[in-house]
Design an enzyme around this catalytic site. Structure first.
Site, PDB file in Angstrom:
ATOM      1  N   GLY A  20      11.875   5.452   7.450  1.00  0.00           N
ATOM      2  CA  GLY A  20      12.655   6.349   6.442  1.00  0.00           C
ATOM      3  C   GLY A  20      14.174   6.462   6.560  1.00  0.00           C
ATOM      4  N   THR A  21      14.756   5.495   7.241  1.00  0.00           N
ATOM      5  CA  THR A  21      16.412   5.656   7.295  1.00  0.00           C
ATOM      6  C   THR A  21      16.880   5.644   6.083  1.00  0.00           C
ATOM      7  OG1 THR A  21      16.544   3.395   8.084  1.00  0.00           O
ATOM      8  CG2 THR A  21      16.147   5.072   9.827  1.00  0.00           C
ATOM      9  N   ASN A  22      16.527   4.607   5.330  1.00  0.00           N
ATOM     10  CA  ASN A  22      17.015   4.897   3.985  1.00  0.00           C
ATOM     11  C   ASN A  22      16.631   5.791   3.025  1.00  0.00           C
ATOM     12  OD1 ASN A  22      18.791   2.621   3.062  1.00  0.00           O
ATOM     13  ND2 ASN A  22      17.036   1.139   3.473  1.00  0.00           N
ATOM     14  N   LEU A  93       5.778  -0.610   0.995  1.00  0.00           N
ATOM     15  CA  LEU A  93       5.086  -1.841   0.964  1.00  0.00           C
ATOM     16  C   LEU A  93       3.831  -2.175   0.022  1.00  0.00           C
ATOM     17  CD1 LEU A  93       5.085  -2.129   4.807  1.00  0.00           C
ATOM     18  CD2 LEU A  93       6.907  -3.040   3.243  1.00  0.00           C
ATOM     19  N   LEU A  95       2.182  -2.764  -3.666  1.00  0.00           N
ATOM     20  CA  LEU A  95       2.472  -3.058  -5.099  1.00  0.00           C
ATOM     21  C   LEU A  95       2.323  -1.821  -6.131  1.00  0.00           C
ATOM     22  CD1 LEU A  95       3.533  -5.668  -6.466  1.00  0.00           C
ATOM     23  CD2 LEU A  95       1.116  -6.178  -7.192  1.00  0.00           C
ATOM     24  N   ASN A 110      13.780  -0.557  -6.659  1.00  0.00           N
ATOM     25  CA  ASN A 110      13.193  -0.955  -5.169  1.00  0.00           C
ATOM     26  C   ASN A 110      14.511  -1.654  -4.457  1.00  0.00           C
ATOM     27  OD1 ASN A 110      11.724  -1.591  -2.897  1.00  0.00           O
ATOM     28  ND2 ASN A 110      11.724  -3.623  -3.810  1.00  0.00           N
ATOM     29  N   HIS A 112      15.750  -4.623  -1.637  1.00  0.00           N
ATOM     30  CA  HIS A 112      14.988  -5.715  -0.866  1.00  0.00           C
ATOM     31  C   HIS A 112      16.073  -6.141   0.054  1.00  0.00           C
ATOM     32  CE1 HIS A 112      12.257  -8.644  -0.057  1.00  0.00           C
ATOM     33  NE2 HIS A 112      12.998  -9.473  -0.251  1.00  0.00           N
ATOM     34  N   ASP A 153       8.875  -7.847  -5.937  1.00  0.00           N
ATOM     35  CA  ASP A 153      10.448  -8.473  -5.968  1.00  0.00           C
ATOM     36  C   ASP A 153      10.665  -9.311  -7.250  1.00  0.00           C
ATOM     37  OD1 ASP A 153      10.715  -7.171  -3.488  1.00  0.00           O
ATOM     38  OD2 ASP A 153       9.666  -9.135  -2.650  1.00  0.00           O
ATOM     39  N   GLU A 182      22.605  -1.370   3.118  1.00  0.00           N
ATOM     40  CA  GLU A 182      21.816  -0.557   2.292  1.00  0.00           C
ATOM     41  C   GLU A 182      22.251   0.812   2.137  1.00  0.00           C
ATOM     42  OE1 GLU A 182      17.442  -2.685   3.359  1.00  0.00           O
ATOM     43  OE2 GLU A 182      18.228  -1.234   4.488  1.00  0.00           O
TER      44      GLU A 182
END
Length: 198
Positions: A20-22, A93, A95, A110, A112, A153, A182
């Site tokens: 969860g850093t982002n 992670l 879909l 999202n 990537h 993606d 990011e």
């Protein structure tokens, strides 16, 4: 701030599977914003670091299982109630199901950790991406922020940023470079997308 002003704030919901850093970086970026707020962090992992980080920052943290996501309409209905302006996948992670995508067209994005369309698709996430890129002796990598569709993606690209790869780089040092991109770009791109929705 009045309730009326608060109600007009753009709303973000974050989905994350990992540490969860982002997610934390996005929450902190918008913490003192007059125009945007993060409503909640959802995770498919009960003990995900993302949920713990959300708790510490006084953001609603919700865990769900496969049935709630794919079989019942539990998550869809929660999202309908929240009515976010943007659903942000930050290291999520699974879909995304088509019923949620259809309900929120062009409102799910999202990030990537590679320059799509290369090094994307099922199973290509986290360290696996960096290990593959180093093994292929690529000279650059980067991040791709894209809209989410029914395939991993493959949604329309919104933004890319690159970093060079030196001969001495390892998957670990490349991961650090990617994380830096990011943290620097993801919140700003989110803000730009929300501004365009006015």
């Amino acid at each position: 701030m009045s309730d009326k002003a608060s109600a007009k704030k753009k709303k973000i919901v974050i989905f994350a599977s990992g540490s969860g850093t982002n997610a934390e970086n996005i929450i902190k970026y918008f913490q003192n914003s007059d125009s945007t707020r993060v409503l909640a962090v959802f995770s498919n992992k009960k003990f995900a670091g993302a949920l713990e980080r959300a708790h510490k920052l006084n953001i609603k943290a919700l865990h769900f299982d496969r049935d709630a996501f794919y079989k019942s309409n539990e998550i869809l209905n929660l999202l309908k109630d929240m009515n976010p302006d943007l659903i942000v996948l930050a290291g999520f992670l699974w879909l995304f199901p088509s019923n949620i995508i259809k309900q929120f067209p062009d409102r799910i994005i999202n990030i990537h950790p590679a320059l799509l369309p290369k090094y994307g698709g099922k199973g290509m996430y986290g360290s696996k991406v960096h290990e593959t890129i180093i093994a292929e002796k690529e000279k650059e990598s980067g991040i791709t922020i894209h809209y989410v569709n029914e395939k991993y993606d493959e949604g329309q690209t919104i933004f890319q940023a690159t970093t060079t790869i030196s001969e001495n780089d390892t998957p670990e040092t490349l991961a650090e470079k990617i994380h830096s991109l990011e943290y620097r770009h993801f919140p700003k791109v989110i803000q730009q997308l929300l501004d365009e929705k006015n």
